[in-house]
Scaffold this motif. Structure first.
Motif, PDB file in Angstrom:
ATOM      1  N   ASP A 368       0.642 -26.831 -63.990  1.00 63.07           N
ATOM      2  CA  ASP A 368       1.839 -26.499 -62.873  1.00 63.07           C
ATOM      3  C   ASP A 368       1.245 -26.428 -61.553  1.00 63.07           C
ATOM      4  N   GLU A 376       5.926 -21.887 -58.773  1.00 60.13           N
ATOM      5  CA  GLU A 376       5.829 -23.249 -59.564  1.00 60.13           C
ATOM      6  C   GLU A 376       6.824 -24.049 -58.886  1.00 60.13           C
ATOM      7  N   GLY A 379       5.931 -28.912 -62.701  1.00 57.04           N
ATOM      8  CA  GLY A 379       5.464 -28.574 -64.060  1.00 57.04           C
ATOM      9  C   GLY A 379       5.415 -30.030 -64.875  1.00 57.04           C
TER      10      GLY A 379
HETATM   11 MG    MG Z   1       7.734 -25.268 -65.952  1.00 58.60          MG
END
Ligand code: MG
Ligand code: 4AD
Length: 453
Positions: A368, A376, A379
């Motif tokens: 991430d 974030e 991902g």
């Molecule tokens: Mg994620």
């Protein structure tokens, strides 16, 4: 011929007989003449128009209130006023459409919250004009980045039968009336279908044929999280590379974010100037920093140690085997490292079935990317390319292998190590503009309870 205000303002010499069209931002009347500030959305700046009394059409001046649309013919001449190079001396003006007296965008300085309630008008404000011009340019930058590197653009389906992330946060697509679970085999597609949460699985099939591919399209999640970073409909960019491992995946993610920051600084300078002044005063500095410095990389286990020893009170618990919450991610990137951070090798129990199991038997090749102000933004993972292990992963995550027969086939016929990631386009835009709420970087936000426009 009509000239866009953007081009009029970029003129290198005075120009006679120009026609511009746009919406009045303000009008000021003086003795014998009036000033109009005109904007057509082609750029942030307004064009100042000077209308002398007696100019053809000037009898309509009283109706040229904020929000009215007009055509102006005139001559572009150097402006005596400070801060602008050119102004337009009108030779004829024409009212196209009046704005009623209750036009909601009268004043400057409306809050984003108020402007969300008039999402149909907010692109006419300075802030939202800048946001959506930037969004458009960045979309081009995304394609340019991947096309320059020979990635093939794949249109993965929006209607799908599989839940890639296994989180069950899907919108059902059905043509059935009444109880939709009665007989899914009689439904339109002969099976239960949903709006896609990710094009990854389909993307992998194309990577395992064309080597490097990317998707860029709408994505849907029925997660009931009413946060500033979640939307029910958002745009995701998903590159997938055959013959690539986690290392190569992390490198691409970093290179991509840097390229987008560089593009914004270079190609969206005027609009970024507005964000830097009114939205986030540290924006330009931060983006330059991101372009210049390598990202920090840290294994999940180490990130947990850092958080445990931070001596900070978090709302959510920090413990090996638990997901990093937004507050943890932001601590790592904003306070501890003060830099974008790539966290990798997460415990298998908190990540989806398709990630590759590491030799420790406990962690998977997840990664991430966390950035300041957002948390974030990416991902991704190296995928499990071993058939046996993938089947075992499915069992572990309580999935039925027969539902994924075509995905398993990729491991049966010429399997290769491969990796990819997903990047939320809106989160990227939040990062590049400093805008704090995802609802303000998407034209018409879809969030729990909201689908008005
Ligand atoms: Mg994620
Ligand atoms: O981390 P996610 O769930 O990863 C996947 O979907 C993988 N299948 C991607 C891949 O490996 N090809 O989502 C990827 C990114 C997140 O990092 C976030 O930026 C964005 O998508 N995202 C959202 N953005 C806005 N609103 C939401 N509800 C989002 N959910 C995820």
């Amino acid at each position: 011929m009509r000239t866009l205000i953007k081009h009029a303002l970029a003129a290198t010499e005075p120009t006679e007989s120009l026609t511009v069209k746009g919406w009045v931002r303000t009008r000021r009347d003086s003795k014998g003449f009036s000033f109009l500030e005109l904007n057509d959305g082609s750029c942030l700046a307004n064009l100042q128009v000077v209308v002398d009394a007696g100019t053809p059409g000037s009898e309509h001046l009283p109706h040229l209130t904020t929000g009215a649309s007009v055509t102006v013919d005139g001559n572009l001449v150097p402006s005596p006023a400070a801060g602008q190079k050119w102004e337009l001396r009108a030779t004829r003006i024409e009212l196209i459409g009046q704005a009623e007296a209750n036009y909601p965008l009268q004043k400057k300085g409306h809050t984003p919250e108020f402007l969300r309630t008039i999402a149909h008008l907010r692109p006419r404000s300075n802030l939202f004009g800048a946001v959506f011009r930037t969004r458009s340019r960045l979309a081009l930058a995304v394609h340019q980045f991947f096309q320059d590197r020979d990635f093939v653009y794949v249109h993965t389906p929006i209607i799908t039968g599989s839940d890639c992330e296994g989180a069950g946060e899907m919108f059902r697509v059905t043509a059935l009336k009444g109880n939709i679970d009665d007989k899914p085999q009689t439904d339109f597609f002969g099976r239960p279908t949903y709006l896609t949460v990710s094009g990854q699985l389909e993307g992998e099939t194309f990577a395992c044929a064309l080597s490097n591919i990317y998707t860029f399209g709408p994505t849907f999640r029925a997660e009931n999280s009413n946060t500033a970073r979640h939307a029910a409909e958002f745009w995701m960019i998903e590159p997938e590379m055959a013959f690539c491992d986690l290392e190569g995946d992390m490198a691409l993610g970093e290179e991509f974010i840097k390229a987008m920051a560089r593009f914004a600084l270079e190609k969206c300078a005027e609009d970024l100037g507005l964000f830097n002044k009114f939205v986030d005063k540290g924006l330009n500095e931060r983006l330059k920093f991101v372009v210049e410095r390598p990202f920090v990389r840290v294994p999940y286990t180490e990130a947990i140690e850092i958080l445990t020893k931070a001596g900070k009170k978090f709302e959510f618990p920090v413990e090996y085997g638990l997901n990093l919450q937004s507050e943890h991610e932001r601590f790592l990137t904003e306070e501890h490292f003060k830099s974008p951070v790539t966290v990798f090798n997460y415990p298998r129990e908190i990540k989806p079935f398709y990630m590759r199991l590491n030799d420790d038997g406990k962690t998977v090749t997840a990664m991430d990317v966390l950035v300041p102000g957002i948390g974030e933004v990416i991902g991704g993972a190296q995928r499990e390319e071993r058939l046996d292990q993938l089947q075992e992963n499915m069992k572990y995550h309580k999935l039925k292998p027969e539902d994924y027969w075509w995905y398993l086939d990729l491991r049966r016929y010429g399997t290769v190590p491969h990796a990819g990631f997903g990047l939320g386009f809106e989160r990227l835009l939040m990062f590049l503009t400093g805008v704090q709420n995802i609802r303000d970087v998407i034209p018409f936000a879809r969030t729990p309870g909201n689908a008005e426009f």
